[in-house]
Design a protein around this motif. Structure first.
Motif, PDB file in Angstrom:
ATOM      1  N   ASN A  10       0.882  -1.164   0.000  1.00  0.00           N
ATOM      2  CA  ASN A  10       0.000   0.000   0.000  1.00  0.00           C
ATOM      3  C   ASN A  10       0.921   1.216   0.000  1.00  0.00           C
ATOM      4  N   LYS A  12       0.149   4.248  -0.319  1.00  0.00           N
ATOM      5  CA  LYS A  12      -0.466   5.444   0.279  1.00  0.00           C
ATOM      6  C   LYS A  12      -0.176   6.654  -0.619  1.00  0.00           C
ATOM      7  N   HIS A  95      -9.468   1.658   4.543  1.00  0.00           N
ATOM      8  CA  HIS A  95      -8.218   1.759   5.309  1.00  0.00           C
ATOM      9  C   HIS A  95      -8.438   2.716   6.487  1.00  0.00           C
ATOM     10  N   GLU A  97      -6.759   5.038   7.585  1.00  0.00           N
ATOM     11  CA  GLU A  97      -6.474   6.455   7.287  1.00  0.00           C
ATOM     12  C   GLU A  97      -7.655   7.101   6.579  1.00  0.00           C
ATOM     13  N   ALA A 169      -0.873  -0.174  15.199  1.00  0.00           N
ATOM     14  CA  ALA A 169       0.344  -0.774  14.634  1.00  0.00           C
ATOM     15  C   ALA A 169       0.713  -0.169  13.282  1.00  0.00           C
ATOM     16  N   ILE A 170      -0.161   0.695  12.758  1.00  0.00           N
ATOM     17  CA  ILE A 170       0.074   1.218  11.406  1.00  0.00           C
ATOM     18  C   ILE A 170       1.046   2.382  11.426  1.00  0.00           C
ATOM     19  N   GLY A 171       2.161   2.197  10.743  1.00  0.00           N
ATOM     20  CA  GLY A 171       3.140   3.264  10.605  1.00  0.00           C
ATOM     21  C   GLY A 171       3.817   3.642  11.914  1.00  0.00           C
ATOM     22  N   SER A 211       2.990  -2.225  10.337  1.00  0.00           N
ATOM     23  CA  SER A 211       4.435  -2.331  10.590  1.00  0.00           C
ATOM     24  C   SER A 211       4.989  -3.728  10.295  1.00  0.00           C
ATOM     25  N   MET A 212       4.421  -4.396   9.311  1.00  0.00           N
ATOM     26  CA  MET A 212       4.991  -5.684   8.892  1.00  0.00           C
ATOM     27  C   MET A 212       6.232  -5.350   8.066  1.00  0.00           C
ATOM     28  N   LEU A 230      -0.626  -6.705   4.354  1.00  0.00           N
ATOM     29  CA  LEU A 230      -0.832  -5.435   3.661  1.00  0.00           C
ATOM     30  C   LEU A 230       0.270  -4.531   4.204  1.00  0.00           C
ATOM     31  N   GLY A 232       2.646  -1.233   4.275  1.00  0.00           N
ATOM     32  CA  GLY A 232       2.762   0.189   3.964  1.00  0.00           C
ATOM     33  C   GLY A 232       4.213   0.580   3.751  1.00  0.00           C
TER      34      GLY A 232
HETATM   35  P1  PGA Z   1       2.626   0.160   7.648  1.00  0.00           P
HETATM   36  O1  PGA Z   1       1.188   0.393   6.953  1.00  0.00           O
HETATM   37  O2  PGA Z   1       3.120  -1.152   7.105  1.00  0.00           O
HETATM   38  O3  PGA Z   1       3.446   1.326   7.218  1.00  0.00           O
HETATM   39  O4  PGA Z   1       2.382   0.103   9.109  1.00  0.00           O
HETATM   40  C1  PGA Z   1       0.297  -0.658   6.754  1.00  0.00           C
HETATM   41  C2  PGA Z   1      -0.964  -0.129   6.142  1.00  0.00           C
HETATM   42  O5  PGA Z   1      -1.389   0.963   6.538  1.00  0.00           O
HETATM   43  O6  PGA Z   1      -1.576  -0.750   5.246  1.00  0.00           O
END
Ligand code: PGA
Length: 248
Positions: A10, A12, A95, A97, A169-171, A211-212, A230, A232
């Motif tokens: 993704n 973004k 998503h 966001e 956990a995202i970003g 944050s994978m 997924l 980012g």
């Molecule tokens: P990230 O984002 O891997 O940067 O945490 C994942 C996502 O928002 O799909």
């Protein structure tokens, strides 16, 4: 029955034609022997050029959103027909966001999901709880609502992908532990079984997102209910290839 893993990026609001093309050219040879489905969901304006760059490879170019109307007075939006013009197969919907900054609700997620399915696109429907919801023990309740409303009226749940993305956990660099991700994704699978059918639950692909990265992908992908990621931040660099090749 084995589910084919699916690793999607993704982007973004990142990359330009030049940097995107360069990355795809570099990724192509690195991911060519992947045992999973590989996609990069990119900003709509980059779809034509990234599709050209990925031509002849196993990288599918996907979108980051789709509007629910066929056409009309929706300034700034992109329709399913427009995506199909460029051969797009996958589209991210709901998503966090979009939910956080652009007023996306479970109801609009539902409308977009139904439109995507009607048009033969595969929606990647994102669900996930915030930190305070997790700390308050509301994770399952939040997921229930997101799934019940977001997937209302869907006839065949196996035609969509679910991405479990805990918002915290995202970003943030804070990945869910393997156990947390497994436990919650198993819950989502059980819920799909209740909303649709046990067979659907067994077949539906559920990704983890948040944050994978190249270092933690193996542990997450080893979990029995986690069918992919997924990605980012790590999809903006060659680390994406390492994640795609998690099993090598
Ligand atoms: P990230 O984002 O891997 O940067 O945490 C994942 C996502 O928002 O799909």
């Amino acid at each position: 029955m084995a589910r084919k893993p699916f690793i999607a990026g993704n982007w973004k609001m990142n990359m330009t034609v030049e940097s995107g093309k360069k990355l795809i050219e570099e990724l192509k040879p690195l991911v060519k022997d992947a045992n999973c489905t590989v996609a990069l969901c990119v900003p709509a304006i980059l779809i034509p050029e990234m599709t050209k760059a990925a031509a002849g490879s196993n990288i599918s170019i996907g979108a980051e959103n789709v509007h629910f109307a066929a056409s009309g007075a929706y300034t700034g939006e992109i329709s399913a027909a427009m995506l199909k013009d460029y051969g797009v197969k996958f589209v991210i919907i709901g998503h966090s966001e979009r939910r956080q900054y652009f007023g996306e609700t479970d109801e609009t997620v539902n409308k977009r999901t139904l439109t995507a399915l009607e048009n033969g696109l595969t929606p990647i429907v994102c669900v996930g709880e915030t930190l305070s919801q997790r700390e308050n023990g509301e994770t399952e309740k939040v997921l229930d609502t997101q799934l019940e409303t977001g997937l209302k009226g869907v006839e065949d749940a196996t035609k969509l992908i679910i991405a479990y993305e805990p918002v915290w956990a995202i970003g943030t660099g804070k990945t869910a532990t393997d156990e947390q991700a497994q436990e919650t994704i198993a819950y989502i699978r059980k819920k799909i079984g209740q909303l649709f059918c046990p067979k659907c639950a067994e077949k539906v692909i559920i990704q983890y997102g948040g944050s994978m990265n190249a270092a933690n992908c193996k542990g997450l992908m080893a979990q029995p209910d986690i069918d992919g990621g997924l990605i980012g931040g790590a999809s903006l660099k060659l680390d994406f290839a390492t994640i795609v090749n998690y099993d090598k």
